[in-house]
Design an enzyme around this catalytic site. Structure first.
Site, PDB file in Angstrom:
ATOM      1  N   ARG A 155      41.262  16.308  25.253  1.00 47.87           N
ATOM      2  CA  ARG A 155      40.730  17.359  24.376  1.00 47.87           C
ATOM      3  C   ARG A 155      39.200  17.380  24.357  1.00 47.87           C
ATOM      4  O   ARG A 155      38.588  17.667  23.327  1.00 47.87           O
ATOM      5  CB  ARG A 155      41.249  17.201  22.946  1.00 47.87           C
ATOM      6  N   ARG A 159      37.416  22.456  20.000  1.00 45.45           N
ATOM      7  CA  ARG A 159      36.686  22.812  18.785  1.00 45.45           C
ATOM      8  C   ARG A 159      35.515  21.911  18.423  1.00 45.45           C
ATOM      9  O   ARG A 159      34.676  22.292  17.614  1.00 45.45           O
ATOM     10  CB  ARG A 159      37.659  22.912  17.606  1.00 45.45           C
ATOM     11  N   ARG A 214      35.282  31.375  22.321  1.00 46.58           N
ATOM     12  CA  ARG A 214      36.660  31.656  21.889  1.00 46.58           C
ATOM     13  C   ARG A 214      36.741  32.698  20.766  1.00 46.58           C
ATOM     14  O   ARG A 214      37.834  33.185  20.471  1.00 46.58           O
ATOM     15  CB  ARG A 214      37.321  30.364  21.412  1.00 46.58           C
ATOM     16  N   ASP A 251      47.383  24.761  27.950  1.00 44.47           N
ATOM     17  CA  ASP A 251      48.149  24.095  26.902  1.00 44.47           C
ATOM     18  C   ASP A 251      49.523  23.756  27.453  1.00 44.47           C
ATOM     19  O   ASP A 251      50.000  24.408  28.392  1.00 44.47           O
ATOM     20  CB  ASP A 251      48.282  24.976  25.657  1.00 44.47           C
ATOM     21  N   TYR A 266      59.128  20.597  20.721  1.00 40.64           N
ATOM     22  CA  TYR A 266      58.659  21.887  20.198  1.00 40.64           C
ATOM     23  C   TYR A 266      59.746  22.950  20.269  1.00 40.64           C
ATOM     24  O   TYR A 266      59.917  23.750  19.345  1.00 40.64           O
ATOM     25  CB  TYR A 266      57.409  22.357  20.954  1.00 40.64           C
TER      26      TYR A 266
END
Ligand SMILES: Cc1c2[nH]c(c1CCC(=O)O)Cc1[nH]c(c(CCC(=O)O)c1C)Cc1[nH]c(c(CCC(=O)O)c1C)Cc1[nH]c(c(C)c1CCC(=O)O)C2
Length: 354
Positions: A37, A41, A50, A86, A161
């Site tokens: 990562r 962010r 973004r 992702d 998921y």
């Protein structure tokens, strides 16, 4: 230049990088560093590009993917780039109705829980993800000698998921299926293995120099269940890409008791979270594999002195490894000060320069 020779040039350029040498357990000029990562962010330049674009949409825009993937390489001087995408992108690409909700994670409209639901998991091929091939072509041209890591979600973590319908603490629906209907479970994981393998192949054929299989949530399983119900599918993925000769990294969180099996599943490099020292991880994984890890991502909030002390502990514990790739024990936390990451890269490079 033909596409083929361009690809060869890209991979040849990165071949002698510290990162790929460490993965192959060869001598290195310094311990290579990258962060899970590392794009995202924590970087103001990421938040800026973004703005107004949803996560999944940005994964389908080669210009954005290229820019975002390069941002941490420019800023931190890390030894590898990780492809910006992702783990749910291949599922979206075969038509599963899902979205990534900010602050939550992937959410699946209709969970997969029955045999009839399996039909929605059709095979993936390169034509389903043209934006991946295009972005990797652009990236390898820009990256020069810096290797690009491709990645995919492992069958168990994807199943979690799909079966839960979203992020889950206890994975109860997933485990109910695994324990309650082993045949359906095995078929589900086998389909996911094929999708995952196909997604990794697309990335390798486009020019990725290494691949990482993220089995982020597999630490929820006991070793016997992992061996019986999950390892065959993950091994199928690793086997499917073995012929390319690119290093295969296998990572999960809370996997202290699974490290040996995760190595056995077929990885060349085993990723280690922060709960277990690197020397102990090496004993559990056994010879013939490199290790990646394992600074606690929360240490980056403790100030530079503490970061150096804890990073030094990781390097000391990793001193006798056959190959060590420095990383965090899990992804960069979104509110991390990016300067702390830049300084950490410089510190590891300086401490390990040979
Ligand atoms: C479990 C998992 C997912 N996605 C991924 C995993 C495995 C890694 C891990 O264990 O953390 C993998 C992933 N997701 C992303 C990357 C990009 C490459 C990199 O590491 O820099 C990678 C390697 C981008 C992303 N994937 C996501 C973001 C944040 C979305 C945003 O910036 O708006 C990024 C940068 C969204 C996402 N996607 C997922 C989660 C849990 C989230 C976070 C949700 C949130 O907190 O908002 C599923």
């Amino acid at each position: 230049m033909s596409e083929r020779s361009q690809l060869q040039t890209g991979r040849t350029a990165a071949h002698d990088s510290a990162f790929l040498r460490a993965c192959r357990r060869e001598p290195v000029p310094h311990t290579p560093v990258w962060f899970m990562r590392q794009a995202g962010r924590s970087l103001p330049e990421y938040r800026k590009v973004r703005e107004g674009t949803a996560m999944l949409e940005s994964c389908m825009r080669p210009d954005l993917v290229t820019e975002i993937t390069l941002q941490p390489v420019r800023r931190h001087n890390v030894d590898a780039a990780i492809f910006f995408s992702d783990i749910v992108v291949p599922l979206k690409a075969i038509g599963i109705d899902l979205d990534i909700k900010p602050g939550v994670g992937p959410v699946v409209a209709q969970p997969i829980r029955s045999r009839a639901d399996l039909d929605r998991l059709r095979p993936l091929d390169a034509d389903d993800v043209p934006y991946v091939t295009e972005a990797i072509g652009m990236l390898t041209a820009e990256l020069g000698t810096t290797p690009l890591i491709g990645f995919a979600g492992a069958p168990f973590t994807l199943a979690s998921y799909l079966v839960e319908g979203g992020p889950s603490r206890n994975h109860e629906h997933t485990k109910a299926l695994m324990y309650g209907d082993p045949e359906l479970w095995a078929d589900l994981l086998d389909r996911l293995a094929d999708i995952t393998a196909a997604f990794l192949k697309v990335q390798i054929e486009a020019g990725a120099s290494a691949v990482q299989l993220f089995d982020s949530w597999v630490g929820a399983l006991a070793p016997a269940d992992y061996r019986r119900s999950v390892m065959p599918a993950s091994a199928k993925v690793f086997d499917a890409v073995a012929g390319y000769g690119v290093p295969r990294i296998h990572f999960g969180v809370g996997t202290g008791e699974l490290l040996g099996l995760m190595g056995e599943a077929g990885a060349d490099v085993v990723g280690v979270d922060w709960r277990i020292p690197m020397d102990e991880a090496a004993r559990r994984v056994g010879p013939g594999k490199a290790l990646q890890g394992n600074l606690d991502p929360a240490v980056l909030f403790a100030g530079h002195e503490a970061v150096e002390t804890k990073a030094r502990e990781v390097l000391d514990a990793a001193e006798k490894l056959e190959g060590h790739v420095f990383n965090l024990g899990h992804g960069v936390l979104p509110t991390t000060d990016p300067d702390a990451l830049t300084r950490l890269v410089a510190y590891v490079h300086e401490q390990t320069a040979r």
